[in-house]
Scaffold this motif. Structure first.
Motif, PDB file in Angstrom:
ATOM      1  N   LEU A 212       0.831  -1.198   0.000  1.00 18.83           N
ATOM      2  CA  LEU A 212       0.000   0.000   0.000  1.00 18.83           C
ATOM      3  C   LEU A 212       0.867   1.250   0.000  1.00 18.83           C
ATOM      4  O   LEU A 212       1.835   1.345   0.751  1.00 18.83           O
ATOM      5  CB  LEU A 212      -0.920   0.007   1.232  1.00 18.83           C
ATOM      6  N   PRO A 213       0.534   2.226  -0.811  1.00 18.51           N
ATOM      7  CA  PRO A 213       1.325   3.464  -0.845  1.00 18.51           C
ATOM      8  C   PRO A 213       1.128   4.273   0.430  1.00 18.51           C
ATOM      9  O   PRO A 213       0.099   4.164   1.108  1.00 18.51           O
ATOM     10  CB  PRO A 213       0.763   4.206  -2.063  1.00 18.51           C
ATOM     11  N   VAL A 214       2.140   5.056   0.752  1.00 19.46           N
ATOM     12  CA  VAL A 214       2.024   5.993   1.869  1.00 19.46           C
ATOM     13  C   VAL A 214       1.327   7.237   1.331  1.00 19.46           C
ATOM     14  O   VAL A 214       1.876   7.957   0.499  1.00 19.46           O
ATOM     15  CB  VAL A 214       3.413   6.340   2.452  1.00 19.46           C
ATOM     16  N   LYS A 215       0.112   7.493   1.799  1.00 23.83           N
ATOM     17  CA  LYS A 215      -0.707   8.561   1.238  1.00 23.83           C
ATOM     18  C   LYS A 215      -0.669   9.850   2.042  1.00 23.83           C
ATOM     19  O   LYS A 215      -1.321  10.830   1.678  1.00 23.83           O
ATOM     20  CB  LYS A 215      -2.157   8.079   1.112  1.00 23.83           C
ATOM     21  N   VAL A 216       0.077   9.857   3.148  1.00 24.84           N
ATOM     22  CA  VAL A 216       0.158  11.055   3.985  1.00 24.84           C
ATOM     23  C   VAL A 216       1.438  11.803   3.661  1.00 24.84           C
ATOM     24  O   VAL A 216       2.331  11.304   2.971  1.00 24.84           O
ATOM     25  CB  VAL A 216       0.108  10.673   5.483  1.00 24.84           C
ATOM     26  N   ASP A 217       1.544  13.016   4.151  1.00 25.22           N
ATOM     27  CA  ASP A 217       2.734  13.831   3.900  1.00 25.22           C
ATOM     28  C   ASP A 217       3.795  13.672   4.977  1.00 25.22           C
ATOM     29  O   ASP A 217       4.964  13.997   4.753  1.00 25.22           O
ATOM     30  CB  ASP A 217       2.343  15.317   3.807  1.00 25.22           C
ATOM     31  N   ASP A 218       3.382  13.184   6.155  1.00 28.27           N
ATOM     32  CA  ASP A 218       4.304  13.035   7.275  1.00 28.27           C
ATOM     33  C   ASP A 218       4.240  11.604   7.790  1.00 28.27           C
ATOM     34  O   ASP A 218       3.152  11.031   7.915  1.00 28.27           O
ATOM     35  CB  ASP A 218       3.943  14.014   8.397  1.00 28.27           C
ATOM     36  N   THR A 219       5.392  11.020   8.091  1.00 29.99           N
ATOM     37  CA  THR A 219       5.416   9.626   8.542  1.00 29.99           C
ATOM     38  C   THR A 219       4.612   9.432   9.829  1.00 29.99           C
ATOM     39  O   THR A 219       4.079   8.340  10.073  1.00 29.99           O
ATOM     40  CB  THR A 219       6.862   9.164   8.786  1.00 29.99           C
ATOM     41  N   ALA A 220       4.498  10.459  10.640  1.00 31.79           N
ATOM     42  CA  ALA A 220       3.760  10.346  11.904  1.00 31.79           C
ATOM     43  C   ALA A 220       2.277  10.059  11.680  1.00 31.79           C
ATOM     44  O   ALA A 220       1.593   9.570  12.592  1.00 31.79           O
ATOM     45  CB  ALA A 220       3.923  11.619  12.722  1.00 31.79           C
ATOM     46  N   ASP A 221       1.780  10.335  10.484  1.00 29.42           N
ATOM     47  CA  ASP A 221       0.354  10.160  10.202  1.00 29.42           C
ATOM     48  C   ASP A 221       0.036   8.846   9.498  1.00 29.42           C
ATOM     49  O   ASP A 221      -1.127   8.564   9.215  1.00 29.42           O
ATOM     50  CB  ASP A 221      -0.157  11.328   9.337  1.00 29.42           C
ATOM     51  N   HIS A 222       1.068   8.037   9.222  1.00 22.11           N
ATOM     52  CA  HIS A 222       0.838   6.777   8.501  1.00 22.11           C
ATOM     53  C   HIS A 222       0.499   5.656   9.477  1.00 22.11           C
ATOM     54  O   HIS A 222       1.131   5.529  10.525  1.00 22.11           O
ATOM     55  CB  HIS A 222       2.079   6.386   7.692  1.00 22.11           C
ATOM     56  N   ARG A 223      -0.472   4.834   9.114  1.00 19.21           N
ATOM     57  CA  ARG A 223      -0.876   3.694   9.928  1.00 19.21           C
ATOM     58  C   ARG A 223      -0.501   2.398   9.207  1.00 19.21           C
ATOM     59  O   ARG A 223      -0.923   2.156   8.089  1.00 19.21           O
ATOM     60  CB  ARG A 223      -2.379   3.721  10.194  1.00 19.21           C
ATOM     61  N   MET A 224       0.286   1.576   9.874  1.00 21.70           N
ATOM     62  CA  MET A 224       0.696   0.294   9.301  1.00 21.70           C
ATOM     63  C   MET A 224      -0.398  -0.753   9.497  1.00 21.70           C
ATOM     64  O   MET A 224      -1.079  -0.770  10.531  1.00 21.70           O
ATOM     65  CB  MET A 224       1.978  -0.205   9.989  1.00 21.70           C
ATOM     66  N   HIS A 225      -0.552  -1.643   8.526  1.00 18.59           N
ATOM     67  CA  HIS A 225      -1.411  -2.809   8.718  1.00 18.59           C
ATOM     68  C   HIS A 225      -0.663  -3.828   9.575  1.00 18.59           C
ATOM     69  O   HIS A 225       0.555  -3.987   9.458  1.00 18.59           O
ATOM     70  CB  HIS A 225      -1.777  -3.440   7.373  1.00 18.59           C
ATOM     71  N   SER A 226      -1.406  -4.525  10.426  1.00 21.45           N
ATOM     72  CA  SER A 226      -0.763  -5.516  11.283  1.00 21.45           C
ATOM     73  C   SER A 226      -0.598  -6.837  10.533  1.00 21.45           C
ATOM     74  O   SER A 226      -1.367  -7.157   9.616  1.00 21.45           O
ATOM     75  CB  SER A 226      -1.572  -5.731  12.568  1.00 21.45           C
ATOM     76  N   GLU A 227       0.409  -7.592  10.932  1.00 22.99           N
ATOM     77  CA  GLU A 227       0.700  -8.904  10.362  1.00 22.99           C
ATOM     78  C   GLU A 227       1.001  -9.867  11.512  1.00 22.99           C
ATOM     79  O   GLU A 227       1.500  -9.452  12.555  1.00 22.99           O
ATOM     80  CB  GLU A 227       1.899  -8.828   9.409  1.00 22.99           C
TER      81      GLU A 227
END
Length: 342
Positions: A212-227
């Motif tokens: 999945l692409p990172v769609k936010v401008d700041d890494t602090a706002d990105h949510r990872m999917h769990s595995e």
């Protein structure tokens, strides 16, 4: 950090659509935190590593998790990405606007699933009907879910059933390969054993969220999917002993690295692990267990580009990638590899 800091331009012709043969003939770019870069081959690993080093592989096995079906007249595509229980999977759905809770999707081969409900992240929960194990249903109706940058240029075929599987694959559940391990062959393992390189395996079922692409401008706002992952007690104990005697822990692939760091204690000891992880490693992360990483070359602006920058430093990784592009290394899942030892 700004996501744009992890961007770079990649000539499209450097995206590998097939692996090299034999697998250990792939190129290997060896990099420390500073100093010259080494252009080697994966088969050179026994002389690049030190006696007593430990390679940690991911033994997950890619399942045919890409499904094409119909809900009435509507075409529905599904990419399974995480098992919930024996009959339920979370799935990313193509043409989801034509789907509503309770709809039945016919995937062909007498394989049917109910769309139970939509999840907060936009994925759907699918329930597979029948008594057969879901794995048997997928073998009948599914295909190997190639990464988008390959699938957009050619369809999956019979070769991918072997090519997109590592020699360590034994635990069903991944929808993407731990691609750094694709380079290993029995011949290379024999040479590594003779050189005194130890090896162990863990399990992390790689999900489609990795693409999945990172769609936010700041890494602090990105949510990872769990595995879901597991490190057995015997493996944790062996890696702790290796660290105590001065061996370096080299994760083969970002999936192995993420699980090792998820299971690490503050003091650097490794604990057994079984459960979900959504660890997101960005610059500033303090690595507790891993001393190095073997990994393929990643997409610009991706979470994996952020991970390798956390390990090596962003400026150093930009140097590494500039060199790889200039020397025409092959990129992404079927591409060449790097050995990063800070």
């Amino acid at each position: 950090m700004r996501v744009e800091l992890f961007d770079f331009d990649l000539p499209p012709e450097l995206i590998a659509l097939r692996p090299v043969s034999p697998r250990h003939a792939a190129r290997l770019l060896v990099a420390g935190s500073a100093g010259p870069l080494q252009d080697r081959r994966v088969r050179d690993l026994p002389e690049v590593l030190r006696r007593g080093d430990v390679l940690v592989f991911n033994d997950t096995r890619v399942i045919p998790a890409q499904l094409e079906g119909r809900r009435g007249e509507a075409r529905i595509g599904a990419t399974l990405h995480k098992r919930v229980d024996l009959r339920r999977w979370q799935a990313f759905i193509r043409n989801a606007k034509r789907l509503k809770p309770g709809d039945r999707i016919a995937f062909g081969g007498d394989v049917n699933a109910l769309a139970e409900h939509r999840l907060p992240d936009g994925a759907w929960l699918l329930f597979f009907e029948g008594d057969e194990p879901v794995e048997a249903l997928l073998d009948r109706a599914g295909t190997i879910p190639l990464p988008p940058y390959i699938a957009g240029k050619r369809p999956a075929d019979q070769h991918d059933r072997d090519d997109y599987q590592t020699m360590f694959a034994r635990e069903d559940g991944a929808v993407a390969a731990p691609t750094a391990s694709l380079h290993f062959t029995p011949e290379l393992i024999t040479a590594l054993d003779a050189a005194g390189i130890e090896r162990h395996t863990l399990t992390l079922h790689v999900g489609a969220g990795t693409f999945l692409p990172v769609k936010v401008d700041d890494t602090a706002d990105h949510r990872m999917h769990s595995e879901w992952g597991r490190i057995d007690p015997a493996v944790a104990a062996a890696l702790n002993r290796a660290k105590e005697r001065g061996g370096r822990i080299i994760a083969v692939g970002t999936t192995s690295l993420r699980l090792l760091e998820s299971a690490a204690a503050e003091d650097g000891s490794l604990h057994p692990f079984a459960g979900d992880t959504d660890i997101f490693i960005t610059p500033g992360h303090r690595f507790r267990v891993v001393d190095g990483l073997m990994t393929n070359f990643h997409l610009p602006r991706s979470t994996l580009m952020m991970l390798v920058s956390a390990l090596m430093g962003r400026e150093r990784m930009m140097e590494v990638y500039a060199h790889a592009i200039a020397q025409e290394y092959r990129f992404y899942s079927y591409g060449d590899s790097s050995l990063l030892i800070p």
